[in-house]
Design a protein around this motif. Structure first.
Motif, mmCIF file in Angstrom:
data_model
loop_
_atom_site.group_PDB
_atom_site.id
_atom_site.type_symbol
_atom_site.label_atom_id
_atom_site.label_comp_id
_atom_site.label_asym_id
_atom_site.label_seq_id
_atom_site.Cartn_x
_atom_site.Cartn_y
_atom_site.Cartn_z
ATOM 1 N N GLY A 291 49.377 49.531 36.355
ATOM 2 C CA GLY A 291 49.389 48.370 35.481
ATOM 3 C C GLY A 291 50.036 47.170 36.148
ATOM 4 N N ILE A 292 49.531 45.998 35.793
ATOM 5 C CA ILE A 292 50.191 44.760 36.203
ATOM 6 C C ILE A 292 50.360 43.897 34.962
ATOM 7 C CG2 ILE A 292 50.105 42.664 37.624
ATOM 8 C CD1 ILE A 292 48.397 44.036 39.624
ATOM 9 N N VAL A 293 51.606 43.474 34.702
ATOM 10 C CA VAL A 293 51.841 42.545 33.606
ATOM 11 C C VAL A 293 51.789 41.152 34.206
ATOM 12 C CG1 VAL A 293 53.459 41.750 31.844
ATOM 13 C CG2 VAL A 293 53.299 44.199 32.387
ATOM 14 N N GLY A 294 50.875 40.329 33.689
ATOM 15 C CA GLY A 294 50.805 38.977 34.219
ATOM 16 C C GLY A 294 49.527 38.270 33.806
ATOM 17 N N ASP A 295 49.392 37.080 34.300
ATOM 18 C CA ASP A 295 48.284 36.207 33.945
ATOM 19 C C ASP A 295 47.039 36.568 34.764
ATOM 20 O OD1 ASP A 295 46.613 34.179 33.298
ATOM 21 O OD2 ASP A 295 47.862 32.558 34.102
ATOM 22 N N ALA A 296 45.998 37.007 34.064
ATOM 23 C CA ALA A 296 44.770 37.425 34.747
ATOM 24 C C ALA A 296 44.189 36.306 35.607
ATOM 25 C CB ALA A 296 43.728 37.869 33.719
ATOM 26 N N PHE A 297 44.325 35.067 35.116
ATOM 27 C CA PHE A 297 43.739 33.933 35.844
ATOM 28 C C PHE A 297 44.406 33.728 37.206
ATOM 29 C CE2 PHE A 297 42.797 33.280 31.401
ATOM 30 C CZ PHE A 297 41.445 32.997 31.453
ATOM 31 N N ASP A 298 45.617 34.235 37.316
ATOM 32 C CA ASP A 298 46.349 34.148 38.567
ATOM 33 C C ASP A 298 46.110 35.407 39.415
ATOM 34 O OD1 ASP A 298 48.370 33.374 40.398
ATOM 35 O OD2 ASP A 298 49.750 34.766 39.381
ATOM 36 N N ILE A 299 46.128 36.571 38.720
ATOM 37 C CA ILE A 299 46.085 37.852 39.433
ATOM 38 C C ILE A 299 44.694 38.192 39.969
ATOM 39 C CG2 ILE A 299 46.350 40.354 39.109
ATOM 40 C CD1 ILE A 299 48.595 39.611 37.061
ATOM 41 N N ILE A 300 43.661 37.992 39.141
ATOM 42 C CA ILE A 300 42.326 38.466 39.533
ATOM 43 C C ILE A 300 41.821 37.826 40.845
ATOM 44 C CG2 ILE A 300 39.889 38.662 38.788
ATOM 45 C CD1 ILE A 300 41.905 40.640 37.483
ATOM 46 N N PRO A 301 41.908 36.489 40.977
ATOM 47 C CA PRO A 301 41.447 35.924 42.258
ATOM 48 C C PRO A 301 42.225 36.483 43.454
ATOM 49 C CG PRO A 301 41.714 34.196 40.613
ATOM 50 C CD PRO A 301 42.298 35.432 40.014
ATOM 51 N N LYS A 302 43.535 36.668 43.275
ATOM 52 C CA LYS A 302 44.341 37.214 44.389
ATOM 53 C C LYS A 302 43.962 38.654 44.694
ATOM 54 C CE LYS A 302 48.551 34.511 43.709
ATOM 55 N NZ LYS A 302 49.806 34.582 42.936
ATOM 56 N N PHE A 303 43.716 39.425 43.623
ATOM 57 C CA PHE A 303 43.322 40.831 43.765
ATOM 58 C C PHE A 303 41.983 40.914 44.508
ATOM 59 C CE2 PHE A 303 41.716 44.749 41.243
ATOM 60 C CZ PHE A 303 42.222 45.630 42.184
ATOM 61 N N THR A 304 41.040 40.067 44.112
ATOM 62 C CA THR A 304 39.721 40.051 44.752
ATOM 63 C C THR A 304 39.857 39.717 46.234
ATOM 64 O OG1 THR A 304 38.805 39.298 42.649
ATOM 65 C CG2 THR A 304 37.384 39.082 44.567
ATOM 66 N N GLU A 305 40.693 38.717 46.519
ATOM 67 C CA GLU A 305 40.921 38.300 47.892
ATOM 68 C C GLU A 305 41.507 39.442 48.717
ATOM 69 O OE1 GLU A 305 39.513 35.436 48.416
ATOM 70 O OE2 GLU A 305 39.871 35.880 50.544
ATOM 71 N N ALA A 306 42.518 40.110 48.142
ATOM 72 C CA ALA A 306 43.173 41.221 48.845
ATOM 73 C C ALA A 306 42.173 42.356 49.097
ATOM 74 C CB ALA A 306 44.357 41.723 48.026
ATOM 75 N N LEU A 307 41.285 42.588 48.137
ATOM 76 C CA LEU A 307 40.273 43.629 48.314
ATOM 77 C C LEU A 307 39.307 43.260 49.429
ATOM 78 C CD1 LEU A 307 39.509 44.459 44.580
ATOM 79 C CD2 LEU A 307 40.273 46.118 46.279
ATOM 80 N N LYS A 308 38.899 41.980 49.429
ATOM 81 C CA LYS A 308 37.953 41.524 50.466
ATOM 82 C C LYS A 308 38.541 41.739 51.848
ATOM 83 C CE LYS A 308 35.186 38.144 47.968
ATOM 84 N NZ LYS A 308 35.136 36.737 47.534
ATOM 85 N N ASN A 309 39.851 41.557 51.971
ATOM 86 C CA ASN A 309 40.500 41.727 53.271
ATOM 87 C C ASN A 309 40.625 43.186 53.674
ATOM 88 O OD1 ASN A 309 40.790 38.991 53.481
ATOM 89 N ND2 ASN A 309 42.809 38.968 52.508
ATOM 90 N N THR A 310 40.555 44.068 52.680
ATOM 91 C CA THR A 310 40.762 45.491 52.965
ATOM 92 C C THR A 310 39.455 46.252 53.140
ATOM 93 O OG1 THR A 310 42.697 45.353 51.557
ATOM 94 C CG2 THR A 310 41.940 47.566 52.123
ATOM 95 N N LEU A 311 38.486 45.938 52.267
ATOM 96 C CA LEU A 311 37.262 46.749 52.253
ATOM 97 C C LEU A 311 36.319 46.375 53.396
ATOM 98 C CD1 LEU A 311 36.638 46.708 48.391
ATOM 99 C CD2 LEU A 311 37.651 48.541 49.717
#
Lengths: 311, 243
Positions: A291-311
């Protein structure tokens, strides 16, 4: 014990869910594994997962459930099949009970595991809309199952299937299809290994771009909560939950969904659940693995970016 | 138009299902018309009004289901039939419905796409096969023009508009109609509407529940700092191994 599997095709190949049904059938068969398949489905993959023989029939146009049921029942009788297996789909879920009536068989839907033969023929399936499971004994000599995604591990058997042509008699349907609206190219919710769903926390349909971007990065299907489809932010066929589609992916990511009991019922058989919500008290966290508690509008783009760098 | 609406009597979907001695302990729960059946009922009432027809509600269940049946009468069904038996499995229930249907020749047999207790989603298909009727599931819109019905049905990733003549069977879901709440007049008249109790026809026992299992709660949600989404990627990749 002969097993018969009904194959659905897509782009001239068996659907992945149909191959899972083959793997399930191959794992329980003590006799022949027979597939009944439309002639446009390439048969190489069927042998690979354990089909001994393919009964090929020619179709013109889309089959109705009554027609599928009639084809499968005739094939089951011709092959003396004791177990008939369907992969869960809207059409198959309707055809399976019809086959049950034609063959005088016991029918189980939404089967999630291999049968337990120590107590006869007992299968496990979800009840109370995902709140519990039950083991059901199938008493009749013939059994018809519709299996959910991930009910079996995919094991390659490396067989080469013998092809036989099959000409069942199929009555015309009184149902006329006037119009079909279907998004093609998208990964279907029920087929997807990963599902990304959005809820009311996303504040409006205009914010779905980041959900779609995340889904695209993960090769995932997109889903939504009931309020979101009720408000027409997203189409009804994306509604995940008790009165919508029940999914069982490897990874379910819920963004801005609080986790009403009806939504949880639709996702409880997911392998791993990630919840992103700004409310630390959202009940969904109690049903999540990460779980992550926080603002989706902030987290989702960062999460997507981090995934792009990993996958 | 003679319409049959089949309903299941199920625990309220907001309820947590308690288990005692390995079985669901439903005694203390509120029971309702199964949600999908309730949608089908709402549309059936509208179509009965439109065609000046007759709407019969059918439930397979013991006497404890009668308040649920009366609710369907209060919402607008004209009369009711209760097949006096435990609804042991889909085949049993479908056999009872098909038997009633053979005696009465309905133009439409409607029900929900599945019940919210056993989620079999089999009864409509079995009834259709037993009666040799076409069947549409899930039906999201149902309009009548004479004896021709136009329906929307959901397909994977979209929908189809289909047309077919009566008689047929349909398994319905929202948004076919808005749920109806019975009004006071409905509740009063429901008390005197006919509710016929009939005995079941015998069938072999096709399936039997052997045991129940409550899914283990997910033990612990691992919380990740919002500023560190990289950790989530790492955990999904190396711990959960799902990406």
């Amino acid at each position: 014990m002969n097993v018969l599997i009904y194959i659905e095709s897509e782009n001239n190949a068996p659907k992945k869910s149909s191959l899972e049904a083959v793997a399930y059938g191959a794992a329980i068969a003590k006799g022949q594994v027979v597939a009944v398949a439309p002639s446009d489905a390439d048969t190489t993959e069927l042998g690979k997962y354990g089909v001994d023989k393919v009964l090929q029939f020619t179709v013109s146009g889309k089959l109705e459930a009554t027609q599928v049921a009639s084809i499968v029942a005739q094939a089951a009788q011709a092959q003396s099949a004791e177990v008939v297996i369907f992969a869960k789909s809207i059409l198959n879920d309707l055809a399976a009970p019809m086959v049950g009536v034609h063959l005088g068989a016991s029918v189980a839907s939404n089967v999630i595991e291999m049968p337990d033969f120590s107590k006869g023929f007992v299968v496990k399936r979800g009840v109370f809309s995902g709140k519990a499971y039950t083991e059901v004994a199938l008493n009749n000599a013939i059994k018809v199952l519709s299996i959910k995604k991930n009910a079996v591990a995919m094991t390659e058997k490396g067989k080469t299937a013998v092809i036989e042509s099959f000409s069942p008699s199929v009555a015309a349907s009184t149902i006329t299809i006037k119009e079909t609206t279907q998004k093609t190219g998208d990964i279907l919710l029920t087929d997807a290994d990963i599902v990304v769903s959005g809820g009311r926390g996303l504040k409006g349909p205009e914010h779905w771009g980041m959900i779609e971007e995340l889904a695209k990065t993960l090769n995932a299907a997109t889903g939504c909560s009931k309020p979101v489809s009720d408000m027409d932010w997203r189409p009804h066929h994306e509604h995940v939950g008790q009165t919508g589609i029940k999914v069982s992916p490897n990874l379910y990511i819920a963004v801005g969904i609080s986790g009403a009991i009806q939504h949880l019922a639709g996702v409880s058989s997911s392998k791993t659940i990630v919840v992103i919500n700004k409310d630390a008290d959202a009940p969904f966290f109690k049903a999540a693995d990460y779980g992550i508690v926080g603002d989706a509008f902030d987290i989702i783009p960062k999460f997507t970016e981090a995934l792009k760098n990993t996958l | 138009m003679k319409i049959l609406i089949c309903i299941s009597h199920v625990p309220d979907t907001n309820a947590k299902i308690p288990f005692k001695d390995g079985k669901p302990d439903l005694a203390g729960l509120t029971f309702v018309i199964a949600p999908y059946d309730d949608f089908a009922l709402a549309r059936a009432v509208e179509l009965r009004d439109q065609t000046a027809g007759k709407l019969t509600v059918l439930c397979v269940g013991k006497a404890d289901t009668e308040p649920t049946i009366r609710k369907a009468l209060a919402i607008g069904a004209d009369d009711a039939i209760r097949v006096d038996a435990e609804p042991t499995d889909a085949f049993f229930v479908a056999t009872q419905i098909a038997e009633i249907a053979k005696q009465n020749q309905y133009d439409m047999i409607l029900m929900g796409r599945e019940s919210s207790d056993y989620n079999g989603g089999q009864v409509h298909g079995m009834v259709a096969a037993m009666l040799g009727l076409p069947c549409i599931v899930p039906c999201m819109k149902l309009d009548l023009n004479g004896n021709v019905a136009t329906m929307y049905r959901e397909i994977e990733g979209g929908k189809e508009v289909v047309e077919l003549p009566t008689p047929f069977v349909a398994g319905c879901q929202e948004p076919i109609a808005e749920w109806k709440i019975p009004n006071m007049r409905g509740i009063m008249t429901a008390k005197t509407k006919p509710l016929k109790v009939v005995s079941p026809v015998a069938t072999a026992i096709s399936t039997q529940v052997a045991s129940y299992e409550v899914p283990a709660a997910r033990s612990n949600c691992k919380m990740i700092d919002a500023a560190n989404v990289g950790q989530l990627v790492e955990l999904l990749k190396n711990e959960a191994k799902v990406i």
